[in-house]
Each structure stands twice: as structure tokens, then as C-alpha cells.
Enzyme design. Sequence first.
Site, PDB file in Angstrom:
ATOM      1  N   HIS A  72       0.850  -1.199   0.000  1.00 21.62           N
ATOM      2  CA  HIS A  72       0.000   0.000   0.000  1.00 21.62           C
ATOM      3  C   HIS A  72       0.880   1.242   0.000  1.00 21.62           C
ATOM      4  O   HIS A  72       1.727   1.394   0.865  1.00 21.62           O
ATOM      5  CB  HIS A  72      -0.901   0.024   1.240  1.00 21.62           C
ATOM      6  N   TYR A 200      -8.857   5.170   7.792  1.00 21.26           N
ATOM      7  CA  TYR A 200      -8.956   5.475   9.217  1.00 21.26           C
ATOM      8  C   TYR A 200      -9.984   6.592   9.356  1.00 21.26           C
ATOM      9  O   TYR A 200      -9.761   7.703   8.854  1.00 21.26           O
ATOM     10  CB  TYR A 200      -7.607   5.958   9.767  1.00 21.26           C
ATOM     11  N   PRO A 292      -3.561  -0.145  19.009  1.00 19.64           N
ATOM     12  CA  PRO A 292      -3.309  -0.601  17.637  1.00 19.64           C
ATOM     13  C   PRO A 292      -3.445   0.461  16.549  1.00 19.64           C
ATOM     14  O   PRO A 292      -3.099   0.202  15.396  1.00 19.64           O
ATOM     15  CB  PRO A 292      -4.363  -1.701  17.426  1.00 19.64           C
ATOM     16  N   LYS A 296       1.702  -0.449  15.134  1.00 12.40           N
ATOM     17  CA  LYS A 296       3.131  -0.528  15.464  1.00 12.40           C
ATOM     18  C   LYS A 296       3.556  -1.770  16.254  1.00 12.40           C
ATOM     19  O   LYS A 296       4.743  -2.079  16.329  1.00 12.40           O
ATOM     20  CB  LYS A 296       3.538   0.714  16.291  1.00 12.40           C
ATOM     21  N   TYR A 384       4.208   6.387  10.280  1.00 12.89           N
ATOM     22  CA  TYR A 384       3.367   5.251   9.908  1.00 12.89           C
ATOM     23  C   TYR A 384       4.174   4.199   9.133  1.00 12.89           C
ATOM     24  O   TYR A 384       4.068   3.005   9.424  1.00 12.89           O
ATOM     25  CB  TYR A 384       2.170   5.733   9.079  1.00 12.89           C
TER      26      TYR A 384
HETATM   27  P1  FAD Z   1       2.904 -12.231  21.158  1.00 12.16           P
HETATM   28  O1  FAD Z   1       2.461 -12.218  19.752  1.00 12.16           O
HETATM   29  O2  FAD Z   1       1.904 -11.930  22.229  1.00 12.16           O
HETATM   30  O3  FAD Z   1       3.551 -13.652  21.424  1.00 12.16           O
HETATM   31  C1  FAD Z   1       3.850 -14.136  22.717  1.00 12.16           C
HETATM   32  C2  FAD Z   1       3.810 -15.651  22.696  1.00 12.16           C
HETATM   33  O4  FAD Z   1       4.275 -16.129  23.960  1.00 12.16           O
HETATM   34  C3  FAD Z   1       2.406 -16.195  22.518  1.00 12.16           C
HETATM   35  O5  FAD Z   1       2.386 -17.137  21.457  1.00 12.16           O
HETATM   36  C4  FAD Z   1       2.075 -16.819  23.863  1.00 12.16           C
HETATM   37  O6  FAD Z   1       1.239 -17.958  23.748  1.00 12.16           O
HETATM   38  C5  FAD Z   1       3.454 -17.190  24.379  1.00 12.16           C
HETATM   39  N1  FAD Z   1       3.544 -17.288  25.838  1.00 12.16           N
HETATM   40  C6  FAD Z   1       2.989 -16.482  26.768  1.00 12.16           C
HETATM   41  N2  FAD Z   1       3.328 -16.877  28.011  1.00 12.16           N
HETATM   42  C7  FAD Z   1       4.116 -17.962  27.869  1.00 12.16           C
HETATM   43  C8  FAD Z   1       4.770 -18.818  28.773  1.00 12.16           C
HETATM   44  N3  FAD Z   1       4.698 -18.624  30.100  1.00 12.16           N
HETATM   45  N4  FAD Z   1       5.503 -19.834  28.304  1.00 12.16           N
HETATM   46  C9  FAD Z   1       5.608 -20.037  26.963  1.00 12.16           C
HETATM   47  N5  FAD Z   1       4.990 -19.252  26.030  1.00 12.16           N
HETATM   48  C10 FAD Z   1       4.264 -18.233  26.487  1.00 12.16           C
HETATM   49  N6  FAD Z   1       0.864  -4.682  15.458  1.00 12.16           N
HETATM   50  C11 FAD Z   1       1.332  -4.188  14.268  1.00 12.16           C
HETATM   51  O7  FAD Z   1       2.544  -4.041  14.127  1.00 12.16           O
HETATM   52  N7  FAD Z   1       0.525  -3.851  13.221  1.00 12.16           N
HETATM   53  C12 FAD Z   1      -0.819  -3.988  13.321  1.00 12.16           C
HETATM   54  O8  FAD Z   1      -1.526  -3.727  12.341  1.00 12.16           O
HETATM   55  C13 FAD Z   1      -1.362  -4.482  14.571  1.00 12.16           C
HETATM   56  N8  FAD Z   1      -2.679  -4.655  14.724  1.00 12.16           N
HETATM   57  C14 FAD Z   1      -3.148  -5.298  15.833  1.00 12.16           C
HETATM   58  C15 FAD Z   1      -4.485  -5.566  15.876  1.00 12.16           C
HETATM   59  C16 FAD Z   1      -4.982  -6.246  16.978  1.00 12.16           C
HETATM   60  C17 FAD Z   1      -6.449  -6.540  17.002  1.00 12.16           C
HETATM   61  C18 FAD Z   1      -4.116  -6.682  18.038  1.00 12.16           C
HETATM   62  C19 FAD Z   1      -4.640  -7.456  19.231  1.00 12.16           C
HETATM   63  C20 FAD Z   1      -2.780  -6.412  17.986  1.00 12.16           C
HETATM   64  C21 FAD Z   1      -2.281  -5.725  16.892  1.00 12.16           C
HETATM   65  N9  FAD Z   1      -0.931  -5.455  16.778  1.00 12.16           N
HETATM   66  C22 FAD Z   1      -0.466  -4.860  15.633  1.00 12.16           C
HETATM   67  C23 FAD Z   1      -0.011  -5.836  17.851  1.00 12.16           C
HETATM   68  C24 FAD Z   1       0.708  -7.158  17.597  1.00 12.16           C
HETATM   69  O9  FAD Z   1      -0.217  -8.188  17.333  1.00 12.16           O
HETATM   70  C25 FAD Z   1       1.601  -7.517  18.799  1.00 12.16           C
HETATM   71  O10 FAD Z   1       2.350  -6.388  19.141  1.00 12.16           O
HETATM   72  C26 FAD Z   1       2.538  -8.700  18.494  1.00 12.16           C
HETATM   73  O11 FAD Z   1       1.822  -9.911  18.519  1.00 12.16           O
HETATM   74  C27 FAD Z   1       3.684  -8.791  19.518  1.00 12.16           C
HETATM   75  O12 FAD Z   1       4.456  -9.915  19.260  1.00 12.16           O
HETATM   76  P2  FAD Z   1       5.229 -10.664  20.426  1.00 12.16           P
HETATM   77  O13 FAD Z   1       5.948 -11.789  19.764  1.00 12.16           O
HETATM   78  O14 FAD Z   1       5.983  -9.694  21.233  1.00 12.16           O
HETATM   79  O15 FAD Z   1       4.096 -11.208  21.394  1.00 12.16           O
HETATM   80  C1  DHB Z   2      -4.877  -3.493  10.998  1.00 17.55           C
HETATM   81  C2  DHB Z   2      -4.624  -3.331  12.340  1.00 17.55           C
HETATM   82  C3  DHB Z   2      -4.236  -2.103  12.805  1.00 17.55           C
HETATM   83  O1  DHB Z   2      -3.971  -1.931  14.110  1.00 17.55           O
HETATM   84  C4  DHB Z   2      -4.104  -1.020  11.946  1.00 17.55           C
HETATM   85  O2  DHB Z   2      -3.742   0.190  12.434  1.00 17.55           O
HETATM   86  C5  DHB Z   2      -4.343  -1.190  10.614  1.00 17.55           C
HETATM   87  C6  DHB Z   2      -4.737  -2.436  10.135  1.00 17.55           C
HETATM   88  C7  DHB Z   2      -5.296  -4.825  10.504  1.00 17.55           C
HETATM   89  O3  DHB Z   2      -5.441  -5.725  11.328  1.00 17.55           O
HETATM   90  O4  DHB Z   2      -5.497  -4.971   9.291  1.00 17.55           O
END
Ligand code: FAD
Ligand code: DHB
Length: 390
Positions: A72, A200, A292, A296, A384
Site C-alpha cells: 500500500h 482510518y 493498535p 506498530k 506510519y
Molecule cells: P505475542 O504475539 O503476544 O507472542 C507471545 C507468545 O508467547 C504467545 O504465542 C504466547 O502464547 C506465548 N507465551 C505467553 N506466556 C508464555 C509462557 N509462560 N511460556 C511459553 N509461552 C508463552 N501490530 C502491528 O505491528 N501492526 C498492526 O496492524 C497491529 N494490529 C493489531 C491488531 C490487533 C487486534 C491486536 C490485538 C494487535 C495488533 N498489533 C499490531 C499488535 C501485535 O499483534 C503484537 O504487538 C505482536 O503480537 C507482539 O508480538 P510478540 O511476539 O511480542 O508477542
Molecule cells: C490493521 C490493524 C491495525 O492496528 C491497523 O492500524 C491497521 C490495520 C489490521 O489488522 O489490518
Amino acid sequence: MKTQVIIVGAGPAGLLLSHLLHLQGIESVVLESRTRADIESTIRAGVLEQGTMDILSEAGVGARMRSEGALHHGIELAFGGKRHRIDLNELTGRAITVYAQHEVIKDLVAARIAAAGQLLFEVSAVSLHDIDSKQPSVRFTHGGESQQLTADFVIGCDGFHGIARPTIPEPLRRDYQRIYPFGWFGILVESAPSSEELIYAQHERGFALVSTRSPTVQRHYFQCDPKDEVANWSDDRIWSEMHTRLESSDGWKLKEGKIFQKNIIGMRSFVSTPMQYGRLFLAGDAAHIVPPTGAKGMNLAVADVRLLSIALEAFYKKGQEERLSTYTEDALKRVWRAEHFSWWMTSLLHRFDDASPFQQELQRAELDYLVSSRAAATVLAENYVGLPFA
Ligand code: FAD
Ligand code: DHB
């Protein structure tokens, strides 16, 4: 049992770190509490910054992202019944890719398994020991058996609710937090895209976001009460709310379709410091959360593990500890910038029930400025698409 690096959590942070270390010849074991099927199907983020795309490509795990993800070059801001384009590419020379987080996870799991990496699913009772020594260890249960694994380093990539962060002694930790008085209601819809770019939208009834997943599946969100329940939202009520918040005087209309997934997420800003204690390092959501709106979260997780892989490579190949010792400081620079941006985007686009008429006018004035000033639009665009890696 012994390895070089123990990684707790197989989210984007843990899996990518394990893969980056493998490319440097450094051995790791990843411990994950959920099943492979679960981590490969949980719907979360969708937007990858250019820097994240580059890292995945350079690490050899970007082929599907490049072929199936959608590049995009702009986003739209909608308010006052009008849509306004922010041309990311023209303003910054960079772009973003929409490619679902669980697809990134699938690509990384496949790469770890292809390289015979040690990735243990469904571990339980995980606890960290001796993290302030040079021989930290992790105890856990896997396949019904208690095990102990010793390593040079333990990396907590276990998300916001994980066990790694609380292992850092409380007196040394400082947490910064803001919880927002609203959440996002997310839906997955079977339909063609309604728009070529993400929209947005700011509206007096609340924020709405039109995103996408593929030519046949769309991802949309709208601001809701974080304590609301999915059961209160019939499909008709959802479409009516989305149409109202996205109404546009140019005849554009959101496409409806079969809604096959609904969920509500709370929103918070959170930073915990330090991100290192002894031989324990935190990465991703284990150390920080952003609302979200700025997309980021996953990108910050990727930026953290990039720093860690560089620091661990310097340690193992050259015996240097400098980058390890500056990890908290190095990572937090990007984290706080993203925290500010995410808070700002959230404040700009959401309805705050306690906002005075004065604050509401300020919000509208800022939106007007963003879409009429190249300088202001550039601030949004460069944050962004993601600032370049240091
Ligand atoms: P996580 O993905 O939370 O992974 C942690 C892992 O550790 C999990 O699999 C969990 O099961 C495991 N775990 C937990 N405790 C234990 C334990 N005690 N022992 C072993 N394993 C364990 N980010 C973006 O960059 N762009 C976006 O567009 C965006 N949109 C989002 C939309 C939504 C609806 C949500 C909820 C989040 C969004 N995010 C977005 C945020 C993004 O999903 C998270 O920041 C990302 O998943 C972080 O990755 P991580 O590996 O740090 O943690
Ligand atoms: C999506 C999630 C976000 O947090 C965002 O800012 C834009 C798109 C998505 O899940 O597609």
C-alpha cells in the site's frame, strides 16, 4: 539439557529471533505454551512497516509476504463526510504491506522446522532461574515431563501476560501505563475489498477502520466499549454502525459480506523498563504495548529482536558485550517514539466521552491541518511507514 539461547514465546518476536540467530549459527530453543494450530490461526496485526518487510526478506522468510501481501502506497483519513489521501510513498519514499500476523507466524514456523530448529509447543509451568548468573535456566513441563534447560541467555518474548517481565525484581522495574476508555471491535468479512487503501475514520460516534486481508477477506474495526460483549452486536447492528461512521459524500460505500469472526480488544499504552536484567532480555509485547491505531505492535517486536540478534552475534563472534549492555537504551528510543505516535493517532481519531466541546474542536482542527499541510502529513507518513533502523 543445554543450549545457547532460550526463547520463551513463539510470537513474531520469539520466532524471528530464533531464525535470525540460526542464520548466525547460534543455537536456540523456543518454548511456547500454545499449540502450533493456535498460534498459526490467532487473528492479530496486519500492517508491516517497510523495515519489517526488509528484515523478513533478508532473512529468507519473505517470499509469501511478497507474493500474497498487498503493498500500500497510501492511507486515507475520513472525517466530516470526506476522505483524504495521505500519500505515504510520495511523502516518504516508503510503503507498507498488509499481510496478516498469523501468516508471518506460519512462514517463521515453517522456516524453523525446515532448519530442524527446536520449537516446543504446549509447554507449561515455565519458570526462570538464576537469571542474574552466567548460567540461567528455565524449568518447564513438556509432554507430561518436567525438564530443566540451561543456557547463556534467556529471552522473554512471551507477550504482555507472560512470566518473563515479572521475573525482573520489582524494585528495579518501572512501568508506565495508560489504559484507554474504549476498545476495538474487530470483524472478518467475506467480501471483495471496499477500498484500495486502509481508511482510518474519525466520526462523532467513534473511530472506524477499513482494512483488508486478501481479495476475498476483509478486516474491519470500530471503536466500542471495552466491556461490551460480542453477543450484543448482530451483523445488522455492526453494518449500520460501520456505514454511519464511514458515510462519505462522494458516493463511496463500504461493501457488506458474511461476517465470520468477531472479537473485542482492550487498548493500552505500556512500557516496562529496564528491558534487561542479568542474562534475561525482554522483547516485543513482553516489554511494551501500544494501542493498535498506529499499527506498530508487531513492528516494534521485530525491531527489538533485530537489535538483540546484532548484540548476540557480537557476543558470540567477537566476545563483545557492549550492544547487550546498551540494549534497553537502544530499544527504548524506538519504543518511546512509537508509543508517542500510537497515542497521538489514537487521540486524533477516537471519540473520548469526556472530551469538552473545546477538545473536540481541537481534534477537528488537527485533522484539517494534517490533510492540508505537507509538513503535517509528512509527520504522520514517516511514523506510519516506520522510521529507519538505527
Ligand atoms: P505475542 O504475539 O503476544 O507472542 C507471545 C507468545 O508467547 C504467545 O504465542 C504466547 O502464547 C506465548 N507465551 C505467553 N506466556 C508464555 C509462557 N509462560 N511460556 C511459553 N509461552 C508463552 N501490530 C502491528 O505491528 N501492526 C498492526 O496492524 C497491529 N494490529 C493489531 C491488531 C490487533 C487486534 C491486536 C490485538 C494487535 C495488533 N498489533 C499490531 C499488535 C501485535 O499483534 C503484537 O504487538 C505482536 O503480537 C507482539 O508480538 P510478540 O511476539 O511480542 O508477542
Ligand atoms: C490493521 C490493524 C491495525 O492496528 C491497523 O492500524 C491497521 C490495520 C489490521 O489488522 O489490518
